[in-house]
Enzyme design. Structure first.
Site, PDB file in Angstrom:
ATOM      1  N   CYS A   2       0.827  -1.203   0.000  1.00 39.47           N
ATOM      2  CA  CYS A   2       0.000   0.000   0.000  1.00 39.47           C
ATOM      3  C   CYS A   2       0.864   1.256   0.000  1.00 39.47           C
ATOM      4  CB  CYS A   2      -0.968   0.033   1.169  1.00 39.47           C
ATOM      5  SG  CYS A   2      -2.232  -1.222   1.140  1.00 39.47           S
ATOM      6  N   ARG A  27       6.953  -2.058  -3.253  1.00 36.35           N
ATOM      7  CA  ARG A  27       6.331  -2.483  -2.002  1.00 36.35           C
ATOM      8  C   ARG A  27       5.321  -3.613  -2.223  1.00 36.35           C
ATOM      9  NH1 ARG A  27       6.466   2.398   1.667  1.00 36.35           N
ATOM     10  NH2 ARG A  27       4.590   1.641   2.692  1.00 36.35           N
ATOM     11  N   TRP A  74      -2.705  -3.210  -1.635  1.00 30.92           N
ATOM     12  CA  TRP A  74      -2.519  -4.647  -1.440  1.00 30.92           C
ATOM     13  C   TRP A  74      -3.736  -5.130  -0.663  1.00 30.92           C
ATOM     14  CZ3 TRP A  74      -1.637  -7.954   2.848  1.00 30.92           C
ATOM     15  CH2 TRP A  74      -1.160  -9.230   2.513  1.00 30.92           C
ATOM     16  N   GLY A 104      -3.363   0.507   5.946  1.00 27.39           N
ATOM     17  CA  GLY A 104      -3.615  -0.017   7.274  1.00 27.39           C
ATOM     18  C   GLY A 104      -4.912  -0.801   7.345  1.00 27.39           C
ATOM     19  N   LYS A 486      12.232 -19.120  -0.110  1.00 24.46           N
ATOM     20  CA  LYS A 486      12.472 -18.532  -1.424  1.00 24.46           C
ATOM     21  C   LYS A 486      11.792 -19.356  -2.510  1.00 24.46           C
ATOM     22  CE  LYS A 486      14.422 -14.892  -0.474  1.00 24.46           C
ATOM     23  NZ  LYS A 486      13.451 -14.892   0.609  1.00 24.46           N
ATOM     24  N   GLU A 489       7.988 -18.905  -2.333  1.00 24.92           N
ATOM     25  CA  GLU A 489       7.579 -17.536  -2.629  1.00 24.92           C
ATOM     26  C   GLU A 489       7.439 -17.283  -4.125  1.00 24.92           C
ATOM     27  OE1 GLU A 489       9.095 -14.161   0.446  1.00 24.92           O
ATOM     28  OE2 GLU A 489      10.681 -15.318  -0.505  1.00 24.92           O
ATOM     29  N   LYS A 604       6.105  -6.293  -0.767  1.00 20.97           N
ATOM     30  CA  LYS A 604       7.493  -6.094  -0.357  1.00 20.97           C
ATOM     31  C   LYS A 604       7.581  -5.556   1.064  1.00 20.97           C
ATOM     32  CE  LYS A 604      11.917  -5.957  -0.957  1.00 20.97           C
ATOM     33  NZ  LYS A 604      12.656  -7.227  -1.053  1.00 20.97           N
TER      34      LYS A 604
END
Length: 609
Positions: A2, A27, A74, A104, A486, A489, A604
């Site tokens: 966000c 992000r 997000w 938030g 990893k 992901e 991120k």
């Protein structure tokens, strides 16, 4: 996760807003949007595609204005869809008076939603953010600054918001509680953003808002009120943020580029380190390190695995007991505080909400000795901690952390050496040997990167699998955890990691010919034990993929695939081994055709709990 950008100016701010969103793409997000004050009305454009697509959309529609806000979202409440994308309008999109963006989570949104529905407000999204927009509209009586100050008193949770109003065309009001927000100062224009990077190239004069602040941005002034409604002055800092989008150069993805940047950024992180010096961590560090008798590490995700690695180092070299906690769990359980604890937070962005909340919880329990290992010197984490070691990984665009992790390990090893020295547990000979090994790290990592062609061959095999096990022992167990993370992901292959000795206590039931088992095999005191664990796998038909030190005497054979690491590196061996696992994950994802830099559902910088 966000991102917010807002501006009040006497020029068209659309390019500034869109460029700001591009700089916040690292992000992570799944939708984006922009809203502006245009000819007495509020207009917006939203997209579930990339910011570049939003930019084309805005250009095609000719959306220009002097006052506006923009956002990358997000998803938390509601699916990634256009109607859930920010900015949100109130009362309706056809007759909007309020435009608002929000980072938030509002915990009492259900209660407020019912209250506003009873008042006649119609909700067009599933988000908690639309609740704030309608609340501000309901409470508005001609002064947006006063309205927002009153409205935020009704909100429970974490938020950073930016809002503007149809009736006040040259004004943006913003507020923060538990989520970062900064103000950028210009000449006859002012800005707000969730990250100084969003304003790079526009202004370098930055104010970091504090908890509970509400800010009134107009063309010629910035007015800040604290949580009690009192006007306050906040320090203006000159911040030289990264001024442009990172370039890929010869690489296919940012993750690959960042893997190959590790020799350089490790060297940069060690730049100026000529010996073990407490002052590397800030003024007063020596006295703090003398006063503590234990360490508490708070972190999430990859940073948590860095903390687990540091536990082995600190307990072995500095002889201090270490507890490593997942930050999102720590603050919600009963723990036993100890005033002589060094509380260490680890974060790439320095804005990780769970870690910040855990840090504040630790301090509230009376543990005031705080230190952070962080990659962003201007972040909330650095401002909240008394001491800090700033890594120099540079901007990390790929969601899956690589160079940030290895530089965190370097910072944590320096901390280990310093704690040992201050407490009389590090001889001059040991210090010299450790420093020599640290200085040689960039060359050693480069040698690991040269293994890429061999790892690509393994990745082609992994790309056809849906499950994998990772095994490590002792110091390398956290590295097995990081390798499994990893792989899952970015390739979406289900992967789990275990201490190799735990294999026979359950996970061995999963081993078949279809289950690749990645094994980290350094030539250390546990090597012979590890070889026994490997035999357990082979006896069940499992396929072993072994990263073995050059002198470990593990040979390739039927069902045992071996890549030899360039050298055994003692206590720093985890840094070399993790680079090989990063390459395995990257090339497996590449072979499967996934979105390597922006894996599904992930962000991120995780700025919500």
């Amino acid at each position: 996760m966000c991102g917010i950008v807002g501006a009040v100016a006497q020029r068209n701010i659309t390019p500034i807003l869109v460029e700001g969103l591009k700089r916040l793409e690292y992000r992570g997000y799944d939708s984006c949007g922009v809203a502006l004050h245009v000819d007495g009305k509020l207009q917006r454009s939203r997209s579930t595609s990339r910011v570049a697509d939003l930019g084309k959309q805005v250009e095609e529609t000719g959306l220009n204005g002097f006052t506006g806000i923009a956002h990358t979202r997000w998803a938390t409440h509601g699916a990634p869809a256009s109607h859930n994308a920010h900015p949100h309008f109130s009362p309706t999109s056809d007759n909007a008076r309020i435009a608002l963006v929000h980072n938030g989570i509002i915990e009492n949104h259900d209660e407020l939603r019912k209250e506003l529905q009873d008042l006649g407000y119609v909700f067009q999204s599933q988000t908690d953010t639309e609740v704030i927009a309608h609340l501000v509209d309901h409470m508005y009586q001609g002064d947006l600054f006063e309205t927002v100050q009153q409205a935020v008193k009704r909100l429970h949770g974490a938020y950073a918001i930016a809002v503007f109003c149809r009736e006040e065309p040259h004004r943006v009001v913003a507020a923060r509680q538990g989520s970062p927000l900064i103000v950028g100062l210009g000449n006859g224009e002012n800005f707000v953003a969730s990250d100084a990077m969003a304003l790079a190239g526009t202004t370098d004069q930055i104010i970091y808002l504090e908890e509970g602040d509400v800010v009134d941005l107009q063309l010629g002034r910035v007015w800040i009120a604290d949580v009690n409604g009192k006007q306050v002055e906040r320090e203006v800092k000159t911040v030289h943020a990264h001024t442009g989008a990172a370039e890929l150069g010869p690489y296919r993805h940012f993750m690959q580029k960042e893997i190959f940047e590790q020799p350089r950024v490790i060297g940069d992180t060690l730049d100026g380190v000529t010996g073990v010096m407490p002052e590397l961590f800030g003024d007063g560090a020596y006295q703090v390190f003398k006063d503590i008798d234990r360490v508490l590490v708070l972190a999430c995700g990859t940073s948590y695995y860095a903390g687990l690695t540091a536990k082995y180092w600190i307990e072995s070299i500095a002889k201090l007991p270490v507890n490593v906690e997942i930050a999102s769990e720590y603050r919600y359980r009963d723990s036993v505080p100890h005033p002589k604890t060094l509380v260490v937070t680890i974060s790439q962005s320095g804005e990780t909400a769970d870690t910040l909340a855990a840090l504040k919880h630790a301090r509230a329990q009376g543990m005031e000795h705080t230190l952070t290992i962080c990659n962003v010197s201007t972040s909330a984490m650095v401002r909240e901690c008394k001491l800090a070691y700033i890594t120099r990984a540079g901007v990390e665009v790929g969601v899956a952390s690589t160079k940030a992790f290895t530089t965190q390990l370097v910072g944590l090893f320096l901390l280990t050496m310093t704690l040992a020295q201050v407490n009389g547990r590090l001889s001059e000979e040991e210090e010299a040997a450790h420093l020599k090994a640290l200085r040689h790290l960039p060359a050693s990592v480069s040698a690991v990167l040269a293994l890429e062609p061999q790892i690509i061959a393994w990745a082609d095999e992994f790309a056809r699998k849906e499950n994998a096990l990772f095994l490590g022992r002792g110091l390398h167990y956290p590295i097995a955890l990081e390798g499994a993370l990893k792989l899952k992901e970015i390739s979406y292959i289900h992967a789990e990691a275990y201490p190799a000795g735990e294999l026979k206590h359950g996970p061995l039931a999963l081993v078949t010919e279809e289950m690749p088992v990645v094994t980290i095999a350094p030539n250390d005191a546990l090597l012979e034990k590890l070889k026994s664990n490997m035999q357990e796998v082979r006896a069940r038909g499992g396929q072993l993929f072994v990263f073995a030190d050059v002198d470990s005497r593990i040979q390739s054979s039927d069902g045992v695939h071996v890549i030899r690491m360039p050298e055994h590196y003692g206590q720093l061996s985890p840094i070399l081994h993790v680079v090989s696992l990063q390459l395995l994950a990257y090339h497996s994802a590449l072979a499967r055709g996934t979105d390597v830099d922006k894996p599904r559902n992930l962000a991120k910088s995780v700025t919500v709990e």
